[in-house]
Design a protein around this motif. Structure first.
Motif, PDB file in Angstrom:
ATOM      1  N   ARG A  17     -90.029  96.589   3.257  1.00 42.42           N
ATOM      2  CA  ARG A  17     -89.119  96.020   4.264  1.00 42.42           C
ATOM      3  C   ARG A  17     -87.848  95.449   3.621  1.00 42.42           C
ATOM      4  NH1 ARG A  17     -91.827  98.820   6.832  1.00 42.42           N
ATOM      5  NH2 ARG A  17     -93.605  98.246   8.064  1.00 42.42           N
ATOM      6  N   GLY A  18     -87.725  95.622   2.295  1.00 42.36           N
ATOM      7  CA  GLY A  18     -86.527  95.170   1.595  1.00 42.36           C
ATOM      8  C   GLY A  18     -86.593  93.763   1.043  1.00 42.36           C
ATOM      9  N   TRP A  19     -87.713  93.091   1.218  1.00 41.91           N
ATOM     10  CA  TRP A  19     -87.845  91.703   0.780  1.00 41.91           C
ATOM     11  C   TRP A  19     -88.233  91.601  -0.695  1.00 41.91           C
ATOM     12  CZ3 TRP A  19     -85.996  88.216   3.954  1.00 41.91           C
ATOM     13  CH2 TRP A  19     -86.064  88.395   5.338  1.00 41.91           C
ATOM     14  N   VAL A  20     -87.736  90.555  -1.320  1.00 42.61           N
ATOM     15  CA  VAL A  20     -88.137  90.195  -2.681  1.00 42.61           C
ATOM     16  C   VAL A  20     -88.298  88.680  -2.703  1.00 42.61           C
ATOM     17  CG1 VAL A  20     -85.772  89.996  -3.571  1.00 42.61           C
ATOM     18  CG2 VAL A  20     -87.624  90.489  -5.149  1.00 42.61           C
ATOM     19  N   ALA A  21     -89.257  88.194  -3.491  1.00 42.56           N
ATOM     20  CA  ALA A  21     -89.468  86.755  -3.610  1.00 42.56           C
ATOM     21  C   ALA A  21     -88.250  86.116  -4.278  1.00 42.56           C
ATOM     22  CB  ALA A  21     -90.727  86.462  -4.421  1.00 42.56           C
ATOM     23  N   VAL A  22     -87.782  85.028  -3.707  1.00 43.57           N
ATOM     24  CA  VAL A  22     -86.637  84.310  -4.274  1.00 43.57           C
ATOM     25  C   VAL A  22     -86.940  83.907  -5.711  1.00 43.57           C
ATOM     26  CG1 VAL A  22     -85.295  82.153  -4.140  1.00 43.57           C
ATOM     27  CG2 VAL A  22     -85.688  83.524  -2.070  1.00 43.57           C
TER      28      VAL A  22
ATOM     29  N   SER B 207     -80.280  88.058   4.093  1.00 44.49           N
ATOM     30  CA  SER B 207     -81.158  87.377   5.047  1.00 44.49           C
ATOM     31  C   SER B 207     -82.275  86.703   4.271  1.00 44.49           C
ATOM     32  CB  SER B 207     -81.781  88.375   6.023  1.00 44.49           C
ATOM     33  OG  SER B 207     -80.802  89.058   6.755  1.00 44.49           O
ATOM     34  N   LEU B 208     -82.615  85.501   4.709  1.00 46.88           N
ATOM     35  CA  LEU B 208     -83.753  84.784   4.136  1.00 46.88           C
ATOM     36  C   LEU B 208     -84.897  84.816   5.133  1.00 46.88           C
ATOM     37  CD1 LEU B 208     -82.037  81.597   2.675  1.00 46.88           C
ATOM     38  CD2 LEU B 208     -83.188  83.387   1.368  1.00 46.88           C
TER      39      LEU B 208
ATOM     40  N   THR C 229     -88.579  81.733   1.302  1.00 54.15           N
ATOM     41  CA  THR C 229     -89.168  82.113   0.011  1.00 54.15           C
ATOM     42  C   THR C 229     -88.852  83.567  -0.351  1.00 54.15           C
ATOM     43  OG1 THR C 229     -91.263  82.797   1.008  1.00 54.15           O
ATOM     44  CG2 THR C 229     -91.070  80.474   0.282  1.00 54.15           C
ATOM     45  N   ARG C 230     -88.303  84.333   0.625  1.00 54.82           N
ATOM     46  CA  ARG C 230     -87.961  85.731   0.364  1.00 54.82           C
ATOM     47  C   ARG C 230     -86.545  85.997   0.836  1.00 54.82           C
ATOM     48  NH1 ARG C 230     -91.758  89.329   3.388  1.00 54.82           N
ATOM     49  NH2 ARG C 230     -91.463  87.758   4.969  1.00 54.82           N
ATOM     50  N   ILE C 231     -85.913  86.990   0.191  1.00 59.61           N
ATOM     51  CA  ILE C 231     -84.538  87.353   0.508  1.00 59.61           C
ATOM     52  C   ILE C 231     -84.438  88.874   0.548  1.00 59.61           C
ATOM     53  CG2 ILE C 231     -83.836  87.280  -1.941  1.00 59.61           C
ATOM     54  CD1 ILE C 231     -81.071  86.251  -0.980  1.00 59.61           C
TER      55      ILE C 231
END
Length: 181
Positions: A29-34, A66-67, A72-74
Motif C-alpha cells: 500500500r506504499g507505507w513504510v515505518a517512520v 501522508s501519515l 507511525t507510518r508514512i
C-alpha cells in the motif's frame, strides 16, 4: 548539510521511485515505518529527525506525503513508479479537470493522449492554476482541459489522492481539449 527542501526531494525519490536506494521495505500500500525511514536515511548519510520529517509532511506545498492515523507510518500520496496500490476509492471527479504539461510534449499528446510515463497513473488537477504550475516545471506551460463526463460514460474511472490529485490510468487524445494556438 542537507536542507529541508533537499530532504523533501529525497523523501519523494525514496517513497515514490527508489526505496531500494536506501534499503527501505515499502508495503503493498506504499507505507513504510517512520522509524525505519529515519534509520535508513541516517545510514545513507542523510540525517533526518522526527521533527524535520513532520515539518516536511505538514509544510510541503504539494502535500506529497501522508501519515497513518497513529503517525507511525508514512507514504507518498501519489506519483509512484514502484508497484503499490494505495487503495484509493473510485470517485466521481468534477466536470472538468486540468493537466499541466510543457509545450514540447503537445505533439506527442495529440497523437497518443495522456499516458502515465514512468508513473502508474495520469495526474490531473482540479484547478487551472495548479496545472499551469505543474506544466511550468518542464518548460513553457500548456494547460489541457479534460471534460470528465465523456470519460465516465465510456467506463473510465478516477481516484483522488490524499493531496487532491486526480488519477486515472490513461486519457485518449479524443477526450482532451487542447488550447487554441
Amino acid at each position: 548539510m542537507t536542507s529541508l527542501q533537499e530532504k523533501s526531494k529525497l523523501l519523494s525519490r525514496w517513497l515514490r521511485h527508489r526505496p531500494d536506494a536506501i534499503g527501505l521495505e515499502i508495503d503493498k500500500r506504499g507505507w513504510v515505518a517512520v522509524a525505519e525511514l529515519l534509520l535508513k536515511s541516517a545510514s545513507a548519510g542523510v540525517v533526518l529527525t522526527q521533527d524535520e520529517l513532520m515539518q516536511i509532511v505538514v509544510e510541503n506545498d504539494k502535500q506529497r506525503f501522508s501519515l497513518s492515523e497513529d503517525r507511525t507510518r508514512i507514504r507518498a500520496a501519489q506519483g509512484h513508479s514502484v508497484d503499490v496500490d494505495l487503495k484509493l476509492p473510485v470517485k466521481t471527479p468534477p466536470p472538468v479537470l486540468f493537466h499541466g504539461t510543457a509545450q514540447k510534449f503537445i505533439a506527442s499528446i495529440r497523437r497518443q493522449g495522456l499516458l502515465p510515463g514512468t508513473r502508474r497513473d495520469v495526474h490531473l488537477s482540479a484547478t487551472k492554476q495548479t496545472a499551469s504550475e505543474v506544466g511550468a516545471r518542464r518548460g513553457t506551460p500548456v494547460v489541457l482541459l479534460v471534460e470528465t463526463f465523456p470519460l465516465l460514460r465510456d467506463g473510465y474511472r478516477f481516484r483522488c489522492s490524499d493531496n487532491g490529485v486526480w488519477l486515472t490510468p490513461t486519457i485518449p487524445a479524443r477526450y482532451i481539449r487542447f488550447p487554441d494556438k
